[in-house]
Design an enzyme around this catalytic site. Structure first.
Site, PDB file in Angstrom:
ATOM      1  N   ASP A  36      16.418  57.356  48.005  1.00  0.00           N
ATOM      2  CA  ASP A  36      15.245  56.662  47.058  1.00  0.00           C
ATOM      3  C   ASP A  36      15.898  55.791  45.788  1.00  0.00           C
ATOM      4  OD1 ASP A  36      15.915  59.139  45.965  1.00  0.00           O
ATOM      5  OD2 ASP A  36      13.970  59.557  45.449  1.00  0.00           O
ATOM      6  N   HIS A 243      40.292  38.969  46.571  1.00  0.00           N
ATOM      7  CA  HIS A 243      39.142  39.845  46.447  1.00  0.00           C
ATOM      8  C   HIS A 243      39.328  41.282  46.027  1.00  0.00           C
ATOM      9  CE1 HIS A 243      36.722  36.252  48.495  1.00  0.00           C
ATOM     10  NE2 HIS A 243      37.198  35.921  47.039  1.00  0.00           N
ATOM     11  N   HIS A 354      43.358  28.868  47.581  1.00  0.00           N
ATOM     12  CA  HIS A 354      41.765  28.426  47.070  1.00  0.00           C
ATOM     13  C   HIS A 354      41.584  27.225  46.192  1.00  0.00           C
ATOM     14  CE1 HIS A 354      42.330  29.925  43.000  1.00  0.00           C
ATOM     15  NE2 HIS A 354      43.263  30.993  43.084  1.00  0.00           N
ATOM     16  N   HIS A 358      34.797  26.304  40.604  1.00  0.00           N
ATOM     17  CA  HIS A 358      33.186  26.007  41.210  1.00  0.00           C
ATOM     18  C   HIS A 358      32.494  26.007  40.195  1.00  0.00           C
ATOM     19  CE1 HIS A 358      32.894  30.129  39.718  1.00  0.00           C
ATOM     20  NE2 HIS A 358      34.133  30.634  40.219  1.00  0.00           N
ATOM     21  N   GLU A 408      40.451  26.940  37.567  1.00  0.00           N
ATOM     22  CA  GLU A 408      41.158  28.387  37.762  1.00  0.00           C
ATOM     23  C   GLU A 408      42.343  28.328  38.790  1.00  0.00           C
ATOM     24  OE1 GLU A 408      38.735  31.216  40.149  1.00  0.00           O
ATOM     25  OE2 GLU A 408      37.138  29.977  39.956  1.00  0.00           O
ATOM     26  N   TYR A 412      50.257  33.179  44.000  1.00  0.00           N
ATOM     27  CA  TYR A 412      50.203  34.229  44.717  1.00  0.00           C
ATOM     28  C   TYR A 412      51.481  34.265  45.619  1.00  0.00           C
ATOM     29  CZ  TYR A 412      45.557  33.361  42.881  1.00  0.00           C
ATOM     30  OH  TYR A 412      44.514  33.109  42.262  1.00  0.00           O
ATOM     31  N   ARG A 429      46.677  34.257  38.062  1.00  0.00           N
ATOM     32  CA  ARG A 429      45.480  33.218  38.006  1.00  0.00           C
ATOM     33  C   ARG A 429      45.182  32.879  36.666  1.00  0.00           C
ATOM     34  NH1 ARG A 429      42.598  35.009  41.833  1.00  0.00           N
ATOM     35  NH2 ARG A 429      41.101  36.238  40.739  1.00  0.00           N
TER      36      ARG A 429
HETATM   37  N1  GLY Z   1      35.308  35.777  40.003  1.00  0.00           N
HETATM   38  C1  GLY Z   1      34.824  34.965  41.125  1.00  0.00           C
HETATM   39  C2  GLY Z   1      35.629  33.586  41.175  1.00  0.00           C
HETATM   40  O1  GLY Z   1      36.758  33.317  40.279  1.00  0.00           O
HETATM   41  O2  GLY Z   1      35.163  32.806  41.768  1.00  0.00           O
HETATM   42 MN    MN Z   2      35.591  31.508  39.448  1.00  0.00          MN
HETATM   43 MN    MN Z   3      36.814  34.531  38.534  1.00  0.00          MN
END
Ligand code: GLY
Ligand code: MN
Ligand code: MN
Length: 461
Positions: A36, A243, A354, A358, A408, A412, A429
């Site tokens: 709960d 991640h 990546h 975003h 960003e 890596y 990063r």
């Molecule tokens: N912390 C998530 C990103 O950098 O996209």
């Molecule tokens: Mn981000």
């Molecule tokens: Mn981030």
């Protein structure tokens, strides 16, 4: 009469619904964590954008004539003793500027009435579990009354298409909150860096969770409600797991630490990454890679301005990173060819897999189309050199002042044949939050420095 920012947004939305349109916007569901106990409640971003209201079990219904009806939890002294204050429908019109308010228990009775005579039902598609079924039920109820003169909406449209466009360009109120969120997060990064160096100097056993605790403490003590996403505190090789979460790994003298963490403040996210030497001093190879990532970020920042495309910063950072990979021997020119080949064949993907950013807003990966709405018909395609897949391209979004995005880039380096050993297991990063302006961008997260020497200096103090 002055209108609140939320009333203004509702009026702006209503104008786009069509005269007989109706929009239904529920807030987020509550989610059980165990038995709960629920997960800490977080309202729905669309709902909050239009209401500023953070209680669960609430719905907004907005009609094309600009009228808003709120459904919310009824006053209930016993429940309020256990769970806390509820606004209740009686006070909602005056407090939230809505035209009418009912208890949420009235939803099934009122919705068919509100839907009657409308032509288009707008609601957020694919975001709320069970919403389609609920709406379907109300429409079915209304259909049962067509012989008595009910007029059933014949069309359903995705409300996200309207709200995503509105949310993409932030207004002055939103930007002020985002600046403050970024400032708090920047202070938290500084605290974590300094704690790492201090604990190592004192010969203590430093763990990733020690730095995570420092971040959380700084977020909360400045009024942030929660982290905007699960904080990443990655020691050494863990930084190569994109991640990774803050866990128990030891932070070792001589290794780097990557922290990707940002607080959420009054519904708005910040998103910052810094990579720093655990003991406060970069080694030669660490510094070489760090300077490369920083140069690629500077190139991306320089490419971020009103009128540029969303993809321009990414392309700028890939150029710099790919050249650096050749210069530092991460990629062997005899095998991969020229800079152009590295980019065309995506050979850089081994170390940079990546995208460079975003949208950022209420959600850390905020809503908003990444394609330019007026150019969707300009389709081209190409074969991807790495996978052989056919990739369909459409022109990327043109940046406009008030849009907010992250910048960003990273690198890596997993151990692999031919990769110089001195770079093995280094993950770096650097992530900042940028508000697009007419001729550039404002980096709102630079309360924590990015220069290698500046980081070393603050970790000495
Ligand atoms: N912390 C998530 C990103 O950098 O996209
Ligand atoms: Mn981000
Ligand atoms: Mn981030």
């Amino acid at each position: 009469m002055t209108y609140s920012i939320h009333q203004q947004r509702r009026a702006q939305l209503a104008r786009q619904l069509g005269a007989q349109g109706i929009a239904i916007v529920p807030t987020a569901l509550e989610h059980p964590r165990n038995r709960d106990s629920d997960y800490l409640y977080r309202h729905d971003s669309y709902f909050y954008y239009l209401s500023g209201f953070t209680e669960p079990q609430a719905w907004l219904v907005i009609t094309g004539d600009g009228k808003t009806t709120l459904f919310c939890q009824p006053k209930d002294l016993e429940r309020e003793i256990w769970d806390g204050y509820r606004l209740g429908p009686a006070d909602a019109p005056q407090r939230l500027g809505v035209d009418a308010a009912f208890s949420v228990t009235e939803l099934d009775a009122q919705l068919p009435r509100l839907l009657d005579g409308r032509d288009v039902v707008w609601y957020p598609f694919g975001t709320h579990k069970g919403l389609e079924t609920r709406i379907d039920g109300w429409l079915t109820g209304l259909r049962a009354r067509v012989r008595f003169g009910a007029l059933v909406p014949g069309q359903q449209s995705d409300l996200c298409s309207l709200l995503d466009e509105m949310r993409l360009v932030k207004d002055a109120t939103e930007l002020a909150t985002m600046r403050r969120a970024a400032q708090i997060s920047a202070g938290a990064h500084i605290r974590a860096m300094q704690l790492s160096a201090r604990m190592l100097r004192e010969g203590k056993d430093v763990r990733e969770y020690h730095l995570d605790a420092e971040l959380l403490h700084e977020f909360r003590r400045h009024g942030s409600q929660y982290p905007a996403y699960g904080s990443i505190v990655a020691a050494g090789a863990n930084a190569c797991v994109l991640h990774y979460r803050a866990d128990t790994a030891p932070i070792r003298d001589g290794e780097l630490v990557l922290i990707d963490a940002g607080c959420e403040l009054d519904g708005y996210a910040s998103d910052i990454t810094r990579t720093f030497p655990a003991n406060g001093r970069f080694t030669g190879p660490q510094r070489a890679l760090y300077e490369l990532v920083l140069a690629s970020q500077e190139a991306a920042v320089a490419a971020t301005r009103g009128g540029a495309r969303f993809t321009d910063p990414h392309e700028a950072s890939v150029q710099v990173l790919a050249q650096g990979m050749l210069d530092l021997g991460l990629l062997d020119a005899n095998k991969v060819g020229t800079l152009e080949d590295v980019i065309d064949k995506r050979a850089y993907f081994q170390f940079y897999m990546h995208r460079t950013g975003h949208w950022l807003g209420m959600d850390v990966h905020d809503c908003g189309a990444y394609l330019e709405p007026g150019e969707l018909g300009q389709v081209s395609s190409r074969k991807d050199a790495l996978t052989g897949e056919t990739i369909v391209n459409r022109p990327a979004r043109i940046l406009r002042p008030g849009m907010v995005l992250t910048i960003e880039p990273g690198i890596y380096v997993r151990p692999a044949e031919g990769v110089p050993e001195q770079f093995h297991n280094i993950g770096i990063r650097i992530e900042d939050d940028a508000v697009v302006t007419a001729d550039g961008c404002e980096l709102i997260s630079r309360g924590v420095p990015v220069g290698a020497s500046e980081i070393e200096a603050l970790m000495r103090d």
